[in-house]
Design a protein around this motif. Structure first.
Motif, short mmCIF file in Angstrom:
data_model
loop_
_atom_site.label_atom_id
_atom_site.label_comp_id
_atom_site.label_asym_id
_atom_site.label_seq_id
_atom_site.Cartn_x
_atom_site.Cartn_y
_atom_site.Cartn_z
N LEU A 655 -4.82 -0.03 7.69
CA LEU A 655 -5.98 -0.25 6.82
C LEU A 655 -6.39 1.12 6.30
CD1 LEU A 655 -8.12 -2.27 5.75
CD2 LEU A 655 -9.50 -1.70 7.76
N GLU A 656 -6.54 1.24 4.98
CA GLU A 656 -6.75 2.58 4.41
C GLU A 656 -7.70 2.52 3.23
OE1 GLU A 656 -3.94 5.09 1.64
OE2 GLU A 656 -3.23 5.21 3.73
N VAL A 657 -8.58 3.51 3.16
CA VAL A 657 -9.42 3.74 1.99
C VAL A 657 -9.08 5.13 1.46
CG1 VAL A 657 -11.76 3.95 1.09
CG2 VAL A 657 -11.26 2.28 2.89
N ASN A 658 -8.51 5.19 0.28
CA ASN A 658 -8.13 6.46 -0.32
C ASN A 658 -8.15 6.34 -1.84
OD1 ASN A 658 -7.23 9.09 -0.73
ND2 ASN A 658 -5.07 8.48 -0.64
N PRO A 659 -9.18 6.93 -2.47
CA PRO A 659 -10.13 7.85 -1.86
C PRO A 659 -11.41 7.16 -1.38
CG PRO A 659 -10.31 7.97 -4.23
CD PRO A 659 -9.20 7.01 -3.94
#
Length: 677
Positions: A655-659
């Motif tokens: 799970l990733e938030v970028n940016p």
């Protein structure tokens, strides 16, 4: 603290060696010879199906034929006969089994299936199995000698997945006046794992330090929990492991069938459990020696040398090791000036400038003054101390007496002190070592050990996860965004569209300027899938026609990026340690910058704050070159929320938030990605 009962493994009433042999090339010979050292304190039965005598003692064709029951059975037969030997041991009432035999999980799926089958049988019988593919067990506090080689006694309990590593470490420890309280060769950890054995050592009166060499952590969270319990009980845990290179991973897999874990994840696990991670057997022995004396984190070190060269070199090496060598306070400088000749340097590093030859007691006075200063965390003494005996018997006797004085100051102040000397085998150096002051032949080893004292000893557990949530079934951008928003991550208003007219309608509702994103690819910007700052319908229509063509699009409010810093925050699931949080400088240059930090997930906002401020680029967050500081608290809360979402969904692999955009006014997610397990 709970754990399995391992009394029969470390203090059995009786022992049998199945596969005992007169052949000096076989483990059954080595283990059998060591086992006989215990007689007559505890009965030892040698089992060999074809020989009437082994090692000059009566041998028995089976356990059933032995004169009495064996509480602990060591099995050193070929793998083909191992399962039958285990069944025989359990039928005879064994409570603990040590599997010396190799040829199981390290050989592949078929061997693993056999190993798992045997372990299941042992557990069903209420017994325990160490190994297989191990080198034995020993306990100097109970007189148990069932390792392949004699081992020195002492306060360190070693749990090792490599027998030869244990033998090398035993030499390093013996050279520092240390040895083993317990030794357990982990082998393939089919039943007992590192966590079980750490717990057993935590409650063991003879263990002061727990040392672990591990290639496969099995249940990594159990390892962390057990290490934290040991740390909290005042028994430091030192870890030597592999995985920093591709070659070490290959070697571990062929060696014990292990699945090694990425080094950054292991570091995160060590921080959570308060574990000291070392890089070599010698480093482990050095740190164990230091921890037996005055343990405590060292950041600011005072350097005391009896030569300018030694002081200068030590200062450079200290800073290379991550230690600071600050200028002493005016009060300390004045005090040292009164004790030393005018030619001495007293600002840090201290150069005694010949005071040692004229008055050997200057060492003690300078050390006591440095240790008493609140701005000094620890001290390095470096140079010639120990060699003054060469100037005559009077100075030799005075030097030994001064060594006792130095040790007394260390004990009185309770701060770490390391002594580097070109005469490590001198009588004065031996006095220091005997009083728990670590002595080193190489100054870089002394400084590395002082630096390591600040890397462990404090438990930083992962946060308590929220209750499990209904499983996520979709892995698209919109699903990821909605999931994170529901978990507390702020996102700009957005709408998923499929046609140009839908995009224009959505933009009118949201309000210009807007962003248009093509849904699907991970690196949308690299593929021309993102159009930013669209200020009107005409610009939006033009972007829609030019953008990377996919079936779906997202129209989003354009975030105010003024004064902002782009971060990356996410969680990936490690097969051994579970969810691991990652945070760092983000955006399109994440892979280039590689400025990231890790922790076991979920994390609290406090832990997330610490990860952010520990980044190399943290100055950008605090405000650099006239920029306003960003809202670090908002960033930390967002990172914590991301990790809680991942922990509540074990079906999520990544799970990733970028940016994650952080500005002086808050934090907002600008992207989202899910990968399902």
């Amino acid at each position: 603290m709970t754990g399995r009962d391992l009394r029969a493994l470390f203090d059995p009433a009786s022992v049998a060696v199945v596969g005992a042999s007169d052949d000096e090339s076989k483990y059954g010979n080595w283990i059998g010879a060591q086992a006989l050292r215990m007689a007559p304190e505890r009965p030892v039965y040698l089992v060999n199906r074809r020989a009437a005598t082994v090692l000059g003692r009566a041998a028995y064709p089976s356990l059933a034929g032995a004169p009495g029951p064996a509480e602990l059975v060591v099995i050193a037969v070929p793998a083909a006969g191992f399962e039958a030997a285990v069944d025989e041991a359990l039928d005879a009432g064994a409570r603990a089994i040590v599997g010396i035999s190799a040829g199981f999980a390290e050989l592949g799926p078929e061997g693993r299936a056999l190993q798992d089958r045997v372990a299941k049988r042992v557990r069903a019988a209420g017994a325990v199995l160490l190994g297989p593919n191990c080198l034995g067990v020993a306990d100097s506090t109970t007189g148990l000698t069932l390792a392949s080689n004699p081992l020195p006694a002492g306060p360190v309990s070693l749990l090792s997945q490599s027998g030869n590593m244990a033998l090398e470490l035993s030499r390093f420890l013996a050279g520092r006046g240390l040895g083993f309280a317990r030794f357990a060769s982990l082998g393939n950890q089919a039943d007992l794992g590192a966590a079980d054995l750490i717990r057993a050592c935590t409650t063991h009166h003879g263990t002061e330090i727990v040392a672990v060499y591990c290639e496969d952590f099995g249940d990594g969270r159990a390892f962390v929990t057990a290490a934290a319990e040991a740390t909290s009980a005042g028994k430091p845990v030192l870890l030597l492991t592999v995985g920093a290179s591709a070659a070490s991973v290959r070697g571990a897999r062929s060696h014990t069938g292990s699945m090694t874990t990425d080094g950054a994840v292991i570091d995160a696990a060590c921080r959570a459990g308060g574990v000291y991670r070392v890089a070599s057997p010698r480093e482990l022995a050095d740190l164990a020696s230091a921890l037996r004396g005055c343990a405590g984190p060292v950041r600011r070190v005072g350097v005391i040398a009896d030569g300018g060269g030694h002081g200068a070199v030590a200062s450079d090496l200290a800073e290379a090791a991550g230690l600071a060598v600050p200028e002493f306070s005016p009060a300390l400088v004045a005090g040292l000036r009164a004790e030393l000749p005018p030619s001495a340097n007293v600002t840090n590093p201290v150069d005694l400038a010949g005071a040692g030859e004229r008055d050997i007691s200057s060492f003690g006075r300078v050390l006591a003054a440095a240790l008493a200063d609140e701005e000094v965390d620890g001290v390095l003494v470096t140079g010639y101390f120990g060699g003054y005996r060469e100037y005559g018997p009077a100075l030799a006797a005075a030097e030994v007496a001064e060594a006792h004085t130095l040790a007394g100051h260390v004990r009185a102040h309770g701060k770490p002190v390391a002594v580097h000397t070109m005469h490590p085998d001198s009588p004065a150096a031996r006095v220091l070592a005997e009083h728990g002051v670590p002595v080193f032949a190489a100054v870089e080893d002394a400084l590395r050990t002082l630096a390591l004292l600040g890397t462990g000893g404090t438990v930083r557990p992962a946060a308590t996860p929220t209750a499990a949530a209904p499983p996520v079934t979709g892995d698209g951008y919109a699903e990821a965004r909605a999931l994170l928003a529901a978990g507390g991550v702020r996102y700009p208003p957005a709408s998923v569209v499929h046609t140009e007219e839908q995009a224009v309608d959505a933009a009118e509702r949201i309000g210009y300027p807007v962003v248009l994103k093509a849904l699907g690819p991970v690196h949308k910007s690299d593929l021309g899938g993102v159009a930013l700052g669209l200020r009107c319908a005409d610009e939006l229509r033009a972007a829609f026609r030019d953008i990377y063509k996919l079936s779906g699009y997202s129209v989003e409010a354009m975030a105010d990026t003024a004064g902002g810093v782009e971060l990356i925050a996410g969680v990936h699931t490690d097969p051994r340690f579970g969810p691991v949080a990652m945070v760092g400088l983000g955006g399109v240059f994440t892979e280039v910058l590689r400025d990231v930090a890790f922790a076991l997930a979920p994390v609290t906002a406090e832990t997330a704050h610490g990860l952010l401020t520990g980044l190399r680029g943290a100055a950008l967050l605090r405000g650099a070159r006239g920029r306003r500081p960003v809202d670090l608290d908002a960033a930390a809360r967002a990172v914590a929320a991301i990790t809680q979402v991942a922990a509540a969904h074990p079906e999520i692999a990544e799970l990733e938030v970028n940016p994650l955009l952080v500005t002086p006014n808050g934090a907002v997610g600008l992207d989202a990605r899910i990968a399902l397990a």
